[in-house]
Design an enzyme around this catalytic site. Sequence first.
Site, PDB file in Angstrom:
ATOM      1  N   ASP A 166      49.745  35.389 -28.798  1.00 51.05           N
ATOM      2  CA  ASP A 166      49.960  34.687 -30.060  1.00 51.05           C
ATOM      3  C   ASP A 166      48.939  35.188 -31.065  1.00 51.05           C
ATOM      4  OD1 ASP A 166      51.534  31.786 -29.152  1.00 51.05           O
ATOM      5  OD2 ASP A 166      50.778  33.210 -27.708  1.00 51.05           O
ATOM      6  N   GLY A 184      40.248  43.325 -19.851  1.00 48.84           N
ATOM      7  CA  GLY A 184      41.388  42.409 -19.883  1.00 48.84           C
ATOM      8  C   GLY A 184      41.877  42.165 -18.476  1.00 48.84           C
ATOM      9  N   LYS A 227      39.860  47.627 -17.440  1.00 51.17           N
ATOM     10  CA  LYS A 227      38.759  47.713 -18.402  1.00 51.17           C
ATOM     11  C   LYS A 227      39.111  48.630 -19.578  1.00 51.17           C
ATOM     12  CE  LYS A 227      34.924  46.705 -15.326  1.00 51.17           C
ATOM     13  NZ  LYS A 227      35.602  46.475 -14.037  1.00 51.17           N
ATOM     14  N   VAL A 228      38.399  48.442 -20.674  1.00 42.50           N
ATOM     15  CA  VAL A 228      38.567  49.307 -21.839  1.00 42.50           C
ATOM     16  C   VAL A 228      37.266  50.062 -22.058  1.00 42.50           C
ATOM     17  CG1 VAL A 228      39.154  49.399 -24.285  1.00 42.50           C
ATOM     18  CG2 VAL A 228      40.115  47.591 -22.848  1.00 42.50           C
ATOM     19  N   PHE A 278      44.313  43.375 -17.055  1.00 43.63           N
ATOM     20  CA  PHE A 278      44.943  44.558 -16.462  1.00 43.63           C
ATOM     21  C   PHE A 278      43.936  45.628 -16.155  1.00 43.63           C
ATOM     22  CE2 PHE A 278      44.871  43.977 -20.903  1.00 43.63           C
ATOM     23  CZ  PHE A 278      44.085  45.032 -21.298  1.00 43.63           C
ATOM     24  N   LYS A 323      42.113  52.278 -22.538  1.00 44.51           N
ATOM     25  CA  LYS A 323      42.430  51.140 -21.680  1.00 44.51           C
ATOM     26  C   LYS A 323      42.929  51.708 -20.364  1.00 44.51           C
ATOM     27  CE  LYS A 323      44.404  47.438 -23.865  1.00 44.51           C
ATOM     28  NZ  LYS A 323      45.581  46.734 -24.431  1.00 44.51           N
ATOM     29  N   GLY A 328      35.367  46.567 -23.329  1.00 43.68           N
ATOM     30  CA  GLY A 328      36.201  45.377 -23.238  1.00 43.68           C
ATOM     31  C   GLY A 328      36.809  45.282 -21.857  1.00 43.68           C
TER      32      GLY A 328
END
Length: 874
Positions: A684, A590, A594-595, A592, A609, A588
């Site tokens: 959310d 994001g 990589k995961v 900030f 993460k 993954g």
Amino acid sequence: MKEYLLRKANMDGASNLKVWLLFVVVIAILGNSAGNNQYAARKLDDEIPGFISIDCGGDEDYTDKETGIPYKSDKELIDTGMVNTIPADSSTNLAQYLKSLRSFPQGKRNCYTLRPEQGKNNNYMIRARFFYGNYDGKNQVPTFDLHIGVNLWRTVAIKDGSYSVIYVPLTDYIDVCLVNTGNGIPYISALELRLLDNSIYHTAGGALINPRRYDIGRESDQSVFRYPDDVYDRYWIPKLDVDWVQVSTSSTINSQNANNIPDVVLRTAAQSQNASIPLNFSWSPPDSLSKCYVYFHFAEIKKLEAGQQRELTINLNGQHYLTESIKLDYLNPITIVQTDQPSSGQWLYFSISAAEGTKLPPILNAVEIFELIELPNKPTAIDDVEAIMEIKERYRVTKNWQGDPCVPSEFSWDGLNCSNNNPPRIISLNLSSSNLTGVIATSFSNLKALQSLDLSYNDLTGSLPEFLAQLQNLSTLNLSGNKLTGSVPEVLQKMSRDGKLVLSFGENPDLCPSDPCNRKKKKVFVIPVIASSITAVLVLLFIFSALAIYRMKRHGGTVTKSSIKSQNQQYSYSEVVSITNNFKTIIGEGGFGKVYLGKLKDETKVAVKLLSTSSYQGYKEFQAEAQLLMIVHHRNLVSLVGYCDEGEKKALLYEYMANGNLHQHLSGLEYLHNGCKPPIIHRDLKPSNILLNEHMQAKIADFGLSRAFATESDSHVSTRPAGTLGYLDPEFQATGNFNKKSDVYSFGIILFELITGRPAILRGPMRNNHILDWVNPLIERGDVQNIVDPRLEGEFNTNSAWKAIEIAMLCIPPLAIQRPDMNHVLAELKECLALEMARGRTRRMETEGNKTTSRNPSKMTHLEYESDIAPHAR
Ligand SMILES: *[C@@H]1O[C@H](CO)[C@@H](O)[C@H](O)[C@H]1NC(C)=O
Ligand SMILES: *[C@@H]1O[C@H](CO)[C@@H](O)[C@H](O)[C@H]1NC(C)=O
């Protein structure tokens, strides 16, 4: 799935019965079937591929009686203008799309944006219809300009009629704009788009307008052919002069003609009296000195004696363009294109003669004449258009931002300036004092040519994002007078010190000028928000699990036992390297960092993460999430296994969620695609933030990341996240107040997604549609069959489906105060479950009594549910 459910019930024992029961409700709702999209088939019935037909000012969608073409009301397609209707006395015999209109008393330029599915670089005909009908009682027909995209199409001065244009747009969307030139209020009655074959009506970059299109050889009092006779919905006007001889056939004409001229049009033709007389035709002078394109359509429709063949020559405005004569074959159409530029005031005429030495009179079946207009203006660079559109929608900018942002320059949007490059770029943006709320969106950093950005004196919250430093040409950045928090990123400070950037950020009381920020952090926690979300998550989890299991079953997934426990252990960076096998597998990404997939010593899989060192933003989030997840534990929150905090090297280790996220299961989009929306992370409730472990249990993730965690009270989060369009509470969008009921709203949207199998935002031919806009009319009609995910092929219990829809409806009123508490929603779901279970139990007992041979739980369940989910009307 059924097997799995029963097995799961046996395995987990009575304590998990509740969970199981909830599964059952959802299963009853969702049914169990595979593949096959009924929706697509239905769609074909009421839509014509390649057609967009809009009734401007119309109140409802309907099918035009005469043509069978469905017309859509423009209600959802345009925010500006006024709806007017033609007085009853003059509207009795009108087509419905002419009975109403939209007028634009406000603003100099107002635009419709058409978004044909086939997108740019295709050939389209766009037709605008006008029927004045003295709607305003002034008895004075207004004059105004019509623009196609960024170019002038023509001036409109018409009481009753239509204008059409054929061209190839350079963008996926087509703006049709009405421009007030000071001679009356612009108006429009209907707007139509028709996709044409790309091989016809070729021009080198221009557009063909003012068509005159004649079906030659048909009595002039006969009706005009259009759709469905003409697949492109062109209008063919019958024409037969007194000295022409009518020719016709009842035979079918070879339909493989390139321009798709309707058979009925080609079956009639005119012929001159004899071979020595040419077939003459003339038109009044065109509007301008533009070049004219004339398309002659011929087909031999008389069965001639063997050896005979008609042979023609064409003379256009006194010139022979073709040196060769045209030979016609029986029932085989041929199209000849000629162009000419008549001089001022000159009539356009042509004559068709029998070729020298031939004995058969000339013939003509159909003809089209167009004027060519140049399209000199080029639209703004597409990346800039997309970014500024995102900004417009995200912040609900109330300025009159319509049509292209930069072009034509006299209509460029308020608050921005553009370069004169080809294509033009947005180089400055001033949204000072524009009531912007929320965080600074990444969209700003996608305006790559930006030199000056002024966002001063708004209510912007969150941190001052580092991504603004990616703007290479930025020389002025004004963020004064907002509510930004955190510190000013070092990279921006350096640009300022180096004299590259004039940076202003005063009057932000909570913003530290330097990094790291020394000010004491507020010790306020997020418990209220979490509490409400947990409830929502719990309920969601049940529903979600069931759905996920259902999908997993379809893909042949299996169930194993997991051993992950929350340990909150600290790891060194070298351990992290070995756990992730030197960061081998990315699962993954994001904003900030990589995961990665990792494996602990006991073989337990984890997700790691890794904070990217360049991400300033990420550091705060990293801290926030670590702090939060160490304090708050819940079986429906993704749990932290450990962390690494070695100077620059920072990582979080989570339990591994083997089955991706709900979003993937709902709509199949790749995780990467989804995870690549940096660097403001979703906060959310929405399917992509709900992960699935190998048990198909759902857990909320990215929880801590999203917030600055400064909740002052139960009902208000002052530093608020940027939500995701589609899930965002409308009241929050309007007021900026975030509270528990905002979660309830998001939950309602997710319920609708689960019920319908559709995404929160549906891509439409005109503009993107919210799922509620799609589902509301169906609910009003009570059309449950069309609401529920078509992949279920109608196999669901109608009552359960309705109950679920009602629960979802409870969650989504526009005002937060009208929404129930999550407890209430949960109670409703349980009630729904109880009903369903009462039925389920009866069935099961029956089944067990009959099927004594079956010792296989999965078999039993299968039978049980087979009878439970009896097929309904299909
Ligand atoms: C655009 O340019 C004009 C003229 O140079 C200037 O007055 C105006 O402030 C500029 N607008 C923005 C948004 O920078
Ligand atoms: C932006 O507009 C405001 C007035 O609305 C003006 O005071 C300010 O100077 C403008 N900023 C820039 C950079 O032009």
